[in-house]
Design a protein around this motif. Structure first.
Motif, PDB file in Angstrom:
ATOM      1  N   ASN A   7      33.704  41.066  49.979  1.00  0.00           N
ATOM      2  CA  ASN A   7      34.984  40.404  49.781  1.00  0.00           C
ATOM      3  C   ASN A   7      34.933  39.073  50.508  1.00  0.00           C
ATOM      4  N   MET A   8      35.408  38.034  49.841  1.00  0.00           N
ATOM      5  CA  MET A   8      35.369  36.699  50.430  1.00  0.00           C
ATOM      6  C   MET A   8      36.772  36.194  50.725  1.00  0.00           C
ATOM      7  N   LEU A   9      36.870  35.449  51.817  1.00  0.00           N
ATOM      8  CA  LEU A   9      38.128  34.811  52.173  1.00  0.00           C
ATOM      9  C   LEU A   9      38.491  33.772  51.115  1.00  0.00           C
ATOM     10  N   GLU A  10      39.775  33.555  50.958  1.00  0.00           N
ATOM     11  CA  GLU A  10      40.213  32.498  50.047  1.00  0.00           C
ATOM     12  C   GLU A  10      39.761  31.155  50.612  1.00  0.00           C
ATOM     13  N   LEU A  11      39.418  30.251  49.723  1.00  0.00           N
ATOM     14  CA  LEU A  11      39.024  28.918  50.164  1.00  0.00           C
ATOM     15  C   LEU A  11      40.242  28.191  50.718  1.00  0.00           C
ATOM     16  N   PRO A  12      40.064  27.429  51.797  1.00  0.00           N
ATOM     17  CA  PRO A  12      41.215  26.765  52.424  1.00  0.00           C
ATOM     18  C   PRO A  12      41.995  25.870  51.457  1.00  0.00           C
ATOM     19  N   GLU A  13      41.310  25.225  50.539  1.00  0.00           N
ATOM     20  CA  GLU A  13      41.965  24.297  49.618  1.00  0.00           C
ATOM     21  C   GLU A  13      42.510  24.982  48.362  1.00  0.00           C
ATOM     22  N   SER A  14      42.389  26.293  48.280  1.00  0.00           N
ATOM     23  CA  SER A  14      42.819  27.007  47.069  1.00  0.00           C
ATOM     24  C   SER A  14      44.307  27.361  47.134  1.00  0.00           C
ATOM     25  N   ALA A  15      44.848  27.654  45.957  1.00  0.00           N
ATOM     26  CA  ALA A  15      46.232  28.118  45.849  1.00  0.00           C
ATOM     27  C   ALA A  15      46.233  29.349  44.949  1.00  0.00           C
ATOM     28  N   ARG A  16      47.021  30.333  45.309  1.00  0.00           N
ATOM     29  CA  ARG A  16      47.098  31.554  44.512  1.00  0.00           C
ATOM     30  C   ARG A  16      47.838  31.298  43.198  1.00  0.00           C
ATOM     31  N   ASP A  17      47.316  31.846  42.133  1.00  0.00           N
ATOM     32  CA  ASP A  17      47.968  31.790  40.839  1.00  0.00           C
ATOM     33  C   ASP A  17      49.043  32.876  40.802  1.00  0.00           C
ATOM     34  N   GLN A  18      50.271  32.489  40.567  1.00  0.00           N
ATOM     35  CA  GLN A  18      51.384  33.438  40.644  1.00  0.00           C
ATOM     36  C   GLN A  18      51.279  34.548  39.606  1.00  0.00           C
ATOM     37  N   SER A  19      50.789  34.250  38.406  1.00  0.00           N
ATOM     38  CA  SER A  19      50.658  35.314  37.400  1.00  0.00           C
ATOM     39  C   SER A  19      49.611  36.336  37.836  1.00  0.00           C
ATOM     40  N   TRP A  23      50.133  40.458  38.733  1.00  0.00           N
ATOM     41  CA  TRP A  23      49.224  41.516  38.263  1.00  0.00           C
ATOM     42  C   TRP A  23      48.773  42.380  39.447  1.00  0.00           C
ATOM     43  N   TRP A  24      48.355  41.748  40.540  1.00  0.00           N
ATOM     44  CA  TRP A  24      47.879  42.487  41.709  1.00  0.00           C
ATOM     45  C   TRP A  24      48.990  43.300  42.377  1.00  0.00           C
ATOM     46  N   ALA A  25      50.245  42.858  42.260  1.00  0.00           N
ATOM     47  CA  ALA A  25      51.358  43.552  42.913  1.00  0.00           C
ATOM     48  C   ALA A  25      51.470  45.001  42.458  1.00  0.00           C
ATOM     49  N   ASP A  26      51.050  45.291  41.244  1.00  0.00           N
ATOM     50  CA  ASP A  26      51.081  46.665  40.720  1.00  0.00           C
ATOM     51  C   ASP A  26      49.869  47.490  41.130  1.00  0.00           C
ATOM     52  N   LYS A  27      48.940  46.876  41.854  1.00  0.00           N
ATOM     53  CA  LYS A  27      47.693  47.550  42.224  1.00  0.00           C
ATOM     54  C   LYS A  27      47.424  47.385  43.718  1.00  0.00           C
ATOM     55  N   PRO A  28      48.291  47.912  44.577  1.00  0.00           N
ATOM     56  CA  PRO A  28      48.130  47.668  46.020  1.00  0.00           C
ATOM     57  C   PRO A  28      46.817  48.209  46.591  1.00  0.00           C
ATOM     58  N   HIS A  29      46.348  49.365  46.103  1.00  0.00           N
ATOM     59  CA  HIS A  29      45.083  49.905  46.610  1.00  0.00           C
ATOM     60  C   HIS A  29      43.920  48.967  46.246  1.00  0.00           C
ATOM     61  N   ALA A  30      43.900  48.507  45.012  1.00  0.00           N
ATOM     62  CA  ALA A  30      42.831  47.601  44.578  1.00  0.00           C
ATOM     63  C   ALA A  30      42.897  46.281  45.352  1.00  0.00           C
ATOM     64  N   TRP A  31      44.104  45.765  45.593  1.00  0.00           N
ATOM     65  CA  TRP A  31      44.264  44.525  46.363  1.00  0.00           C
ATOM     66  C   TRP A  31      43.717  44.713  47.779  1.00  0.00           C
ATOM     67  N   LYS A  32      44.051  45.849  48.396  1.00  0.00           N
ATOM     68  CA  LYS A  32      43.546  46.123  49.743  1.00  0.00           C
ATOM     69  C   LYS A  32      42.024  46.156  49.738  1.00  0.00           C
ATOM     70  N   MET A  33      41.443  46.848  48.754  1.00  0.00           N
ATOM     71  CA  MET A  33      39.988  46.970  48.673  1.00  0.00           C
ATOM     72  C   MET A  33      39.328  45.613  48.390  1.00  0.00           C
ATOM     73  N   ALA A  34      40.035  44.724  47.688  1.00  0.00           N
ATOM     74  CA  ALA A  34      39.471  43.416  47.327  1.00  0.00           C
ATOM     75  C   ALA A  34      39.609  42.388  48.438  1.00  0.00           C
TER      76      ALA A  34
END
Length: 163
Positions: A7-19, A23-34
């Motif tokens: 798993n890699m840290l987000e790049l400092p200059e990146s921004a999260r895509d809201q859509s 999608w990830w909000a419905d998959k908390p276990h997968a988000w934690k693992m990622a």
């Protein structure tokens, strides 16, 4: 079969895509693992390259490509160029078309005509005695499942060609 999870840290200059975040909000276990135990991108890609280099030369890329998966490949190519810093024009990039297996295409070729595109994978899993359970969206777990499907498809192909 070899597996890796980095798993890699987000790049400092990146921004999260809201859509994507919806999608990830419905998959908390997968988000934690990622996101757990994340390392800087350069370190993660160097570890990934070392793992690729440790594989036998007969290794192949196994994919369950869908519409969004092309973005995953573009992500991998971009990270490879930025952080591994190896010439992409040579043989250094690990994924080459002659080594690719697209499970969906392979399965569709084994199924009978008339099977709807969206039904063929479920039908193929059932024909192979596999439960068509959904993906977990935990990358290495889904990849292991794809490997299981490929080996089952190969056994199925061997069976139907002997008939």
């Amino acid at each position: 079969i070899s597996r890796i999870r980095i798993n890699m840290l987000e790049l400092p200059e990146s921004a999260r895509d809201q859509s994507n975040m919806v999608w990830w909000a419905d998959k908390p276990h997968a988000w934690k693992m990622a996101t757990e135990n994340a390392v800087p991108a350069e370190e993660g890609m160097q570890r990934f390259k070392a793992w690729i280099d440790s594989l036998p030369h007969s290794s192949l890329e196994l994919a369950y490509w869908g519409g969004h998966d092309r973005d995953d490949l573009l992500f991998l190519v971009w990270y490879w160029q930025c952080f591994v810093k190896v010439d992409m024009r040579g043989i250094s990039f690990p994924f080459k078309k002659e080594k690719d297996i697209n499970i969906r295409t392979y399965a569709k070729n084994l199924m009978k005509d008339g099977v709807r595109y969206h039904d063929y994978m479920i039908g193929c899993c059932m024909a192979l005695g596999l439960s068509p359970h959904p993906q977990t969206h935990v990358a290495d777990e889904d990849a292991a499942r794809q490997g299981e499907i490929l080996f089952s498809l190969r056994r199925y192909e061997s069976f139907i060609t002997r008939k």
